[in-house]
Design a protein around this motif. Structure first.
Motif, PDB file in Angstrom:
ATOM      1  N   GLY A   1       0.789  -1.220   0.000  1.00  8.27           N
ATOM      2  CA  GLY A   1       0.000   0.000   0.000  1.00  8.27           C
ATOM      3  C   GLY A   1       0.823   1.273   0.000  1.00  8.27           C
ATOM      4  O   GLY A   1       0.263   2.369  -0.172  1.00  8.27           O
ATOM      5  N   GLY A   2       2.121   1.138   0.184  1.00  4.12           N
ATOM      6  CA  GLY A   2       2.991   2.302   0.226  1.00  4.12           C
ATOM      7  C   GLY A   2       3.350   2.818  -1.155  1.00  4.12           C
ATOM      8  O   GLY A   2       2.871   2.316  -2.184  1.00  4.12           O
ATOM      9  N   SER A   3       4.221   3.824  -1.164  1.00  2.00           N
ATOM     10  CA  SER A   3       4.630   4.482  -2.404  1.00  2.00           C
ATOM     11  C   SER A   3       6.142   4.623  -2.475  1.00  2.00           C
ATOM     12  O   SER A   3       6.816   4.696  -1.441  1.00  2.00           O
ATOM     13  CB  SER A   3       3.998   5.874  -2.503  1.00  2.00           C
ATOM     14  N   LEU A   4       6.636   4.670  -3.686  1.00  2.00           N
ATOM     15  CA  LEU A   4       8.035   4.961  -3.951  1.00  2.00           C
ATOM     16  C   LEU A   4       8.120   5.776  -5.223  1.00  2.00           C
ATOM     17  O   LEU A   4       7.269   5.639  -6.110  1.00  2.00           O
ATOM     18  CB  LEU A   4       8.858   3.678  -4.142  1.00  2.00           C
TER      19      LEU A   4
ATOM     20  N   ARG B   1      -1.954   3.255 -11.033  1.00  2.00           N
ATOM     21  CA  ARG B   1      -1.093   3.166  -9.855  1.00  2.00           C
ATOM     22  C   ARG B   1       0.271   3.800 -10.090  1.00  2.00           C
ATOM     23  O   ARG B   1       0.865   4.345  -9.172  1.00  2.00           O
ATOM     24  CB  ARG B   1      -0.891   1.712  -9.448  1.00  2.00           C
ATOM     25  N   PHE B   2       0.775   3.682 -11.311  1.00  2.00           N
ATOM     26  CA  PHE B   2       2.101   4.203 -11.637  1.00  2.00           C
ATOM     27  C   PHE B   2       1.968   5.410 -12.551  1.00  2.00           C
ATOM     28  O   PHE B   2       1.105   5.438 -13.431  1.00  2.00           O
ATOM     29  CB  PHE B   2       2.937   3.129 -12.346  1.00  2.00           C
ATOM     30  N   THR B   3       2.862   6.378 -12.355  1.00  2.00           N
ATOM     31  CA  THR B   3       2.883   7.570 -13.200  1.00  2.00           C
ATOM     32  C   THR B   3       4.313   7.870 -13.613  1.00  2.00           C
ATOM     33  O   THR B   3       5.193   7.977 -12.751  1.00  2.00           O
ATOM     34  CB  THR B   3       2.310   8.781 -12.460  1.00  2.00           C
TER      35      THR B   3
ATOM     36  N   LEU C   1       9.441   7.615 -11.991  1.00  2.00           N
ATOM     37  CA  LEU C   1       8.335   6.664 -11.953  1.00  2.00           C
ATOM     38  C   LEU C   1       7.752   6.703 -10.545  1.00  2.00           C
ATOM     39  O   LEU C   1       8.381   6.237  -9.596  1.00  2.00           O
ATOM     40  CB  LEU C   1       8.790   5.253 -12.299  1.00  2.00           C
ATOM     41  N   GLN C   2       6.593   7.303 -10.430  1.00  2.00           N
ATOM     42  CA  GLN C   2       5.885   7.343  -9.157  1.00  2.00           C
ATOM     43  C   GLN C   2       5.030   6.094  -9.041  1.00  2.00           C
ATOM     44  O   GLN C   2       4.183   5.839  -9.914  1.00  2.00           O
ATOM     45  CB  GLN C   2       5.008   8.600  -9.073  1.00  2.00           C
ATOM     46  N   MET C   3       5.241   5.335  -7.991  1.00  4.75           N
ATOM     47  CA  MET C   3       4.521   4.076  -7.802  1.00  4.75           C
ATOM     48  C   MET C   3       3.710   4.161  -6.511  1.00  4.75           C
ATOM     49  O   MET C   3       4.285   4.365  -5.436  1.00  4.75           O
ATOM     50  CB  MET C   3       5.513   2.909  -7.727  1.00  4.75           C
ATOM     51  N   ASN C   4       2.411   4.013  -6.636  1.00  2.00           N
ATOM     52  CA  ASN C   4       1.500   4.080  -5.499  1.00  2.00           C
ATOM     53  C   ASN C   4       0.778   2.753  -5.320  1.00  2.00           C
ATOM     54  O   ASN C   4       0.746   1.923  -6.244  1.00  2.00           O
ATOM     55  CB  ASN C   4       0.489   5.195  -5.708  1.00  2.00           C
ATOM     56  N   SER C   5       0.208   2.594  -4.148  1.00  2.00           N
ATOM     57  CA  SER C   5      -0.573   1.387  -3.841  1.00  2.00           C
ATOM     58  C   SER C   5       0.202   0.121  -4.192  1.00  2.00           C
ATOM     59  O   SER C   5      -0.303  -0.790  -4.860  1.00  2.00           O
ATOM     60  CB  SER C   5      -1.906   1.408  -4.597  1.00  2.00           C
ATOM     61  N   LEU C   6       1.417   0.072  -3.729  1.00  2.18           N
ATOM     62  CA  LEU C   6       2.296  -1.025  -4.109  1.00  2.18           C
ATOM     63  C   LEU C   6       1.826  -2.352  -3.532  1.00  2.18           C
ATOM     64  O   LEU C   6       1.282  -2.417  -2.422  1.00  2.18           O
ATOM     65  CB  LEU C   6       3.727  -0.724  -3.683  1.00  2.18           C
TER      66      LEU C   6
END
Length: 125
Positions: free
Chosen positions: A15-18, A66-68, A80-85
């Motif tokens: 659920g985290g982001s990187l 989820r990714f941008t 690359l923004q990754m959310n809801s991992l």
């Protein structure tokens, strides 16, 4: 010659982001397209997202929402923004460079000319 340096990987909970970064060093000013790929143990390298210098973006269907992918031209850096991992996002993530004038849906590793060293992303449950 083109050099790519990735950063930003690490360990994150479900659920985290990187945010991954890929800094591009090159001597030419020709248009190009950047791609993010990932490779999990025992699996083939797969396309995640792509962005062209003219602005077009592309995503693998499973990453949409989820990714941008984005870029900062002044810093010669692609993000690359990754959310809801999820745990299945665990992989080594690579950025790749393709010298091309026109954007396109370049999905295969062989489409790209240069690669970064990769950065590990681990999503723990």
């Amino acid at each position: 010659q083109v050099q790519l340096v990735e950063s930003g990987g690490g360990l994150v909970q479900v659920g985290g982001s990187l945010r991954l970064s890929c800094e591009v060093s090159r001597r030419t000013f020709s248009p190009y397209q950047m791609g993010w790929f990932r490779q999990a143990p025992g699996k083939e390298r797969e396309f995640v997202a792509g962005i062209h210098t003219r602005g077009a973006t592309y995503y693998a269907d499973s990453m949409k929402g989820r990714f941008t992918i984005s870029r900062d031209n002044a810093k010669n850096t692609v993000y690359l923004q990754m959310n809801s991992l999820k745990p299945e996002d665990t992989a080594v993530y690579y950025c790749a460079y393709k010298m091309v004038s026109y954007s396109g849906n370049y999905l295969l590793p062989n489409d790209y000319d240069y690669w970064g060293q990769g950065t590990q992303v681990t999503v723990s449950s």
